[in-house]
Each structure stands twice: as C-alpha cells, then as structure tokens.
Design a protein around this motif. Structure first.
Motif, PDB file in Angstrom:
ATOM      1  N   ASN A  35       0.850  -1.200   0.000  1.00  0.00           N
ATOM      2  CA  ASN A  35       0.000   0.000   0.000  1.00  0.00           C
ATOM      3  C   ASN A  35       0.887   1.251   0.000  1.00  0.00           C
ATOM      4  OD1 ASN A  35      -1.609   2.240   0.860  1.00  0.00           O
ATOM      5  ND2 ASN A  35      -3.140   0.803   1.632  1.00  0.00           N
ATOM      6  N   LYS A  36       0.853   1.982  -1.087  1.00  0.00           N
ATOM      7  CA  LYS A  36       1.700   3.172  -1.217  1.00  0.00           C
ATOM      8  C   LYS A  36       1.369   4.232  -0.167  1.00  0.00           C
ATOM      9  CE  LYS A  36       2.861   4.370  -5.350  1.00  0.00           C
ATOM     10  NZ  LYS A  36       2.882   4.919  -6.751  1.00  0.00           N
ATOM     11  N   ALA A  37       0.087   4.384   0.163  1.00  0.00           N
ATOM     12  CA  ALA A  37      -0.306   5.384   1.164  1.00  0.00           C
ATOM     13  C   ALA A  37       0.267   5.046   2.533  1.00  0.00           C
ATOM     14  CB  ALA A  37      -1.830   5.483   1.225  1.00  0.00           C
ATOM     15  N   ALA A  38       0.287   3.760   2.870  1.00  0.00           N
ATOM     16  CA  ALA A  38       0.855   3.344   4.152  1.00  0.00           C
ATOM     17  C   ALA A  38       2.343   3.674   4.214  1.00  0.00           C
ATOM     18  CB  ALA A  38       0.628   1.851   4.365  1.00  0.00           C
ATOM     19  N   LEU A  39       3.036   3.490   3.101  1.00  0.00           N
ATOM     20  CA  LEU A  39       4.466   3.796   3.062  1.00  0.00           C
ATOM     21  C   LEU A  39       4.727   5.292   3.133  1.00  0.00           C
ATOM     22  CD1 LEU A  39       5.836   1.225   0.456  1.00  0.00           C
ATOM     23  CD2 LEU A  39       5.853   1.077   2.955  1.00  0.00           C
ATOM     24  N   GLU A  40       3.852   6.085   2.550  1.00  0.00           N
ATOM     25  CA  GLU A  40       4.003   7.540   2.639  1.00  0.00           C
ATOM     26  C   GLU A  40       3.921   7.998   4.092  1.00  0.00           C
ATOM     27  OE1 GLU A  40       4.865   9.707   0.364  1.00  0.00           O
ATOM     28  OE2 GLU A  40       5.004   8.123  -1.147  1.00  0.00           O
ATOM     29  N   LYS A  41       3.038   7.378   4.842  1.00  0.00           N
ATOM     30  CA  LYS A  41       2.914   7.695   6.274  1.00  0.00           C
ATOM     31  C   LYS A  41       4.193   7.317   7.019  1.00  0.00           C
ATOM     32  CE  LYS A  41       0.332   8.681  10.019  1.00  0.00           C
ATOM     33  NZ  LYS A  41       1.274   8.437  11.110  1.00  0.00           N
ATOM     34  N   TYR A  46       9.142   8.498   9.849  1.00  0.00           N
ATOM     35  CA  TYR A  46      10.511   7.990  10.039  1.00  0.00           C
ATOM     36  C   TYR A  46      11.324   8.309   8.776  1.00  0.00           C
ATOM     37  CZ  TYR A  46       7.797   5.360  13.456  1.00  0.00           C
ATOM     38  OH  TYR A  46       6.930   4.996  14.456  1.00  0.00           O
ATOM     39  N   PRO A  47      11.764   9.538   8.637  1.00  0.00           N
ATOM     40  CA  PRO A  47      12.422   9.989   7.395  1.00  0.00           C
ATOM     41  C   PRO A  47      13.662   9.187   7.014  1.00  0.00           C
ATOM     42  CG  PRO A  47      11.860  11.856   8.813  1.00  0.00           C
ATOM     43  CD  PRO A  47      11.628  10.624   9.619  1.00  0.00           C
ATOM     44  N   GLY A  48      14.346   8.600   8.001  1.00  0.00           N
ATOM     45  CA  GLY A  48      15.582   7.873   7.702  1.00  0.00           C
ATOM     46  C   GLY A  48      15.379   6.429   7.302  1.00  0.00           C
ATOM     47  N   VAL A  49      14.149   5.974   7.291  1.00  0.00           N
ATOM     48  CA  VAL A  49      13.861   4.577   6.987  1.00  0.00           C
ATOM     49  C   VAL A  49      13.486   4.427   5.521  1.00  0.00           C
ATOM     50  CG1 VAL A  49      12.346   2.616   7.504  1.00  0.00           C
ATOM     51  CG2 VAL A  49      13.120   4.116   9.350  1.00  0.00           C
ATOM     52  N   ARG A  50      14.139   3.479   4.827  1.00  0.00           N
ATOM     53  CA  ARG A  50      13.818   3.219   3.424  1.00  0.00           C
ATOM     54  C   ARG A  50      12.487   2.468   3.328  1.00  0.00           C
ATOM     55  NH1 ARG A  50      18.663   0.786   3.855  1.00  0.00           N
ATOM     56  NH2 ARG A  50      17.840  -1.174   2.985  1.00  0.00           N
ATOM     57  N   THR A  51      11.785   2.655   2.240  1.00  0.00           N
ATOM     58  CA  THR A  51      10.523   1.950   2.021  1.00  0.00           C
ATOM     59  C   THR A  51      10.523   1.294   0.646  1.00  0.00           C
ATOM     60  OG1 THR A  51       9.421   3.910   1.141  1.00  0.00           O
ATOM     61  CG2 THR A  51       9.227   3.520   3.520  1.00  0.00           C
ATOM     62  N   THR A  52       9.701   0.248   0.530  1.00  0.00           N
ATOM     63  CA  THR A  52       9.574  -0.442  -0.748  1.00  0.00           C
ATOM     64  C   THR A  52       8.205  -1.089  -0.843  1.00  0.00           C
ATOM     65  OG1 THR A  52      10.446  -2.214  -2.172  1.00  0.00           O
ATOM     66  CG2 THR A  52      10.642  -2.539   0.202  1.00  0.00           C
ATOM     67  N   LEU A  53       7.689  -1.163  -2.066  1.00  0.00           N
ATOM     68  CA  LEU A  53       6.430  -1.857  -2.313  1.00  0.00           C
ATOM     69  C   LEU A  53       6.639  -3.362  -2.482  1.00  0.00           C
ATOM     70  CD1 LEU A  53       4.960   0.687  -4.892  1.00  0.00           C
ATOM     71  CD2 LEU A  53       3.984   0.189  -2.641  1.00  0.00           C
ATOM     72  N   ASP A  54       7.901  -3.773  -2.571  1.00  0.00           N
ATOM     73  CA  ASP A  54       8.238  -5.174  -2.841  1.00  0.00           C
ATOM     74  C   ASP A  54       8.865  -5.828  -1.610  1.00  0.00           C
ATOM     75  OD1 ASP A  54       8.978  -7.614  -3.824  1.00  0.00           O
ATOM     76  OD2 ASP A  54      10.435  -6.838  -5.275  1.00  0.00           O
ATOM     77  N   PRO A  55       8.135  -6.718  -0.905  1.00  0.00           N
ATOM     78  CA  PRO A  55       8.705  -7.356   0.277  1.00  0.00           C
ATOM     79  C   PRO A  55       9.928  -8.214  -0.035  1.00  0.00           C
ATOM     80  CG  PRO A  55       6.657  -8.432  -0.363  1.00  0.00           C
ATOM     81  CD  PRO A  55       6.767  -7.185  -1.184  1.00  0.00           C
ATOM     82  N   HIS A  56      10.015  -8.732  -1.258  1.00  0.00           N
ATOM     83  CA  HIS A  56      11.153  -9.575  -1.629  1.00  0.00           C
ATOM     84  C   HIS A  56      12.443  -8.761  -1.720  1.00  0.00           C
ATOM     85  CE1 HIS A  56       8.188 -12.674  -2.338  1.00  0.00           C
ATOM     86  NE2 HIS A  56       7.544 -11.836  -3.115  1.00  0.00           N
ATOM     87  N   GLU A  57      12.301  -7.483  -2.067  1.00  0.00           N
ATOM     88  CA  GLU A  57      13.464  -6.581  -2.068  1.00  0.00           C
ATOM     89  C   GLU A  57      14.019  -6.449  -0.655  1.00  0.00           C
ATOM     90  OE1 GLU A  57      14.219  -1.811  -2.336  1.00  0.00           O
ATOM     91  OE2 GLU A  57      12.834  -2.673  -3.810  1.00  0.00           O
ATOM     92  N   LEU A  58      13.123  -6.300   0.314  1.00  0.00           N
ATOM     93  CA  LEU A  58      13.570  -6.196   1.709  1.00  0.00           C
ATOM     94  C   LEU A  58      14.240  -7.497   2.155  1.00  0.00           C
ATOM     95  CD1 LEU A  58      11.590  -4.652   4.667  1.00  0.00           C
ATOM     96  CD2 LEU A  58      12.858  -6.766   4.946  1.00  0.00           C
TER      97      LEU A  58
END
Length: 330
Positions: A35-41, A46-58
């Motif tokens: 969910n892109k909106a959840a990641l925007e929040k 937490y500005p220093g935390v990276r986000t991704t839509l792909d759990p496999h990337e993490l």
C-alpha cells in the motif's frame, strides 16, 4: 546492533515499527508494504527509513532480521523466504495456517540456527507473567481450569473466522499456564451469522491430562467488550480483566474442599487481594525480547514450537467446528 526490516505497515505494523524504532539496539532499516499510502505515512514519521512496495526486495537486503506483520495467509511464504535468506524472524500470529508448514519453518530455523519467534503478545503481559508466578509458587494449589473470554462488537472479517483471528491469544495463554503441555483433545462449536462459512462466535474446550480443562469463548458480535481470564486452582482463584489502563488482577482466597463423605467444605473470603500490574506495554516487552534473543542467542518465550502448538490446536479446532463440536484428539 540489530539491523531490522518490517514487512507490513497496515493495521498492526505501525505499532511494531514504533517500538522497534525506539529500541537502542535496533537500527530500523526498511519497511515494505503493498500500500503506497501506508508507506508515505512511514516516510513522514521515520524519514531515515527506506521503504519499498516489494517485500522480496527487503528480504534480499542486508538486514539481520525481519518482522512480518502481514495477513495470515502470507506468513508461511514470507517467513520461509526470510529464513532461507538467513534472517531472524518475528512473525505475527498465527505462524501459519497449516501445521505441516509451521513444522517446516521450525525445522528450517533449527537447521540454520536462526531465531524464529511468534507474536503471541499476551505472554509478554505483566499480568499473565504474574498469574504464572502465582501458579508456580503453589498459591493456587493444583491448577484445575483456565477460562478465557475475548468478545466485542469488533472488526468482523469475511476471509478469516474468529477462531483463527482472535483465539491464538487465548490458546497461547492457556498453553503457557499449563507449562506448554498439549491438551489430549478438544471440542469446538460456533456459528456463522454474517458471512456463510466464516464463524463469528466460537467456543473451544481443551481437555488436559489429570482432569484439567481450558476453555475459550471468542466473538466479534458481542454488545460489550470483555477480555477476561479466570484461573481456578484447588486452593484459590485468579481473575484478570484486561481493559487497558484500568486492568485489574485479583486473587480470591476461596475454594471448595471435598470431605470424602459426599460433603464439601466451602472456604470463602469475599474480599479479593488486588495485585498491582506493572505499567509496561506488552508489545514493547515482546519487541525487546526478540532483540535480546537474536543478539544473545537465547530461546524466545514464544518460539517457533510455541507457534506450531497453537496452529496445531487451531487446525484441530477448525475440524471440530465443521463437525459441530465433535471431539478431536491431539
């Protein structure tokens, strides 16, 4: 320092993120969600935390551990991939939807010497720890039965029944209070009112050796919110009302003693002893425990085998539900 990623930033994930982000020994590296909106929040908070839509990337990144807070049907695949990638895992309950899948994850974590922990939150509640202490000290005498009620006009689901959604909390508590002893068998009854085939209310009876009993009642179509645990022993009883800041833990110095001639002696004390409950967030204690277990190589209180035990009971209870309360051995 533990470098950690979280998969799932929807309903429960933000609570886990909040706690892990404030633990000194944790570096929260990345959060994944579809969910892109959840990641925007998350980015905003937490500005220093990276986000991704792909759990496999993490999972393919260089984090040491992952916390999985996604929907239950995804737990097995994500946890398995994380373990294969060499990550320690904290997975929300239930660990899987099939006992053979949970067994596979336990074996995989053992083979790779990785921590596998399940988010059976209530075992980290100070009140539950106190109840276990009272049982172990002999203050209640011999443990006779544990009765847990978890009802509310809550969040109904159309893809998961109340057995799998709510009772893992209660089942994990009962197993803990019975020293992780598995019941000999069980019976489960319930009814679907809102969605065909999806039970909205369930009653689960667990039959232990030595004539001891566990019982769970759960529903999301009840007019009042009740989270109550009653523990009865041969020399006393405990009642825990879990209602947030006003939670109470009461010990009743009362019991009924058989006289051997068909009569009974009633020991009554109408004024219970009220215990102070430590003001600590159970989720915070759970997160800290996971970090400690990974960094120090300790066995988690709610490890993979504990998760497997709960899934096994859920599986048999589901079979009993389908047969309108038929007894199922374990």
């Amino acid at each position: 320092m533990l470098h950690l990623g979280v998969i799932g930033a929807g309903y429960w994930g933000p609570n886990l993120i909040r706690n892990f982000a404030s633990i000194d020994d944790v570096s929260l590296e990345q959060v994944a969600d579809i969910n892109k909106a959840a990641l925007e929040k998350i980015k905003a908070d937490y500005p220093g935390v990276r986000t991704t839509l792909d759990p496999h990337e993490l999972l393919a990144s260089d984090v040491d551990a992952v916390c999985i807070a996604t929907s239950a049907p995804t737990h097995y695949e994500l946890t398995r991939e994380a373990l294969l990638q060499g990550k320690h895992v904290l997975c929300e309950k239930p660990l899987t939807l099939k006992s053979e899948e949970a067994q596979e994850l336990v074996q995989l974590s053992d083979e790779r010497n990785l921590t596998l922990m399940v988010g059976h939150l209530m075992l980290y509640h100070p009140a539950i720890r106190k109840i276990k202490e009272l049982i172990d000290s002999g203050k209640l005498g011999d443990l006779l039965y544990v009765n847990s009620i978890r009802v509310n006009l809550g969040i109904a689901r159309s893809n998961e029944n109340v057995l799998w959604s709510l009772t893992p909390h209660d089942l994990s508590m009962i197993l803990y209070l019975f020293d992780n002893e598995m019941p000999l068998g069980l019976s489960a009854a319930g009814q679907d009112f809102l969605t065909p085939g999806i039970e909205d209310i369930v009653f689960v009876s667990l039959f232990f050796a030595a004539n001891r009993l566990g019982h769970v009642r759960a529903s999301w179509i009840d007019p009042t919110k009740i989270r109550r645990l009653k523990v009865a022993g041969s020399k006393g009883m405990v009642v825990f009302d879990d209602v947030g800041a006003d939670s109470t833990l009461k010990f009743y110095d009362e019991w009924i003693e058989p006289k051997g001639d068909g009569g009974f002696e009633h020991h009554r004390n109408f004024t219970p002893h009220v215990y102070e409950i430590e003001k600590a967030e159970p989720l915070r204690l759970e997160c800290e425990h996971f970090v400690q277990c990974v960094l120090e190589g300790k066995k988690p209180l709610t490890d993979g085998r504990n998760g497997l035990a709960v899934v096994t009971i859920l599986e048999r209870a589901q079979a009993s539900l389908k047969e309108k309360g038929a007894y199922k051995s374990l």
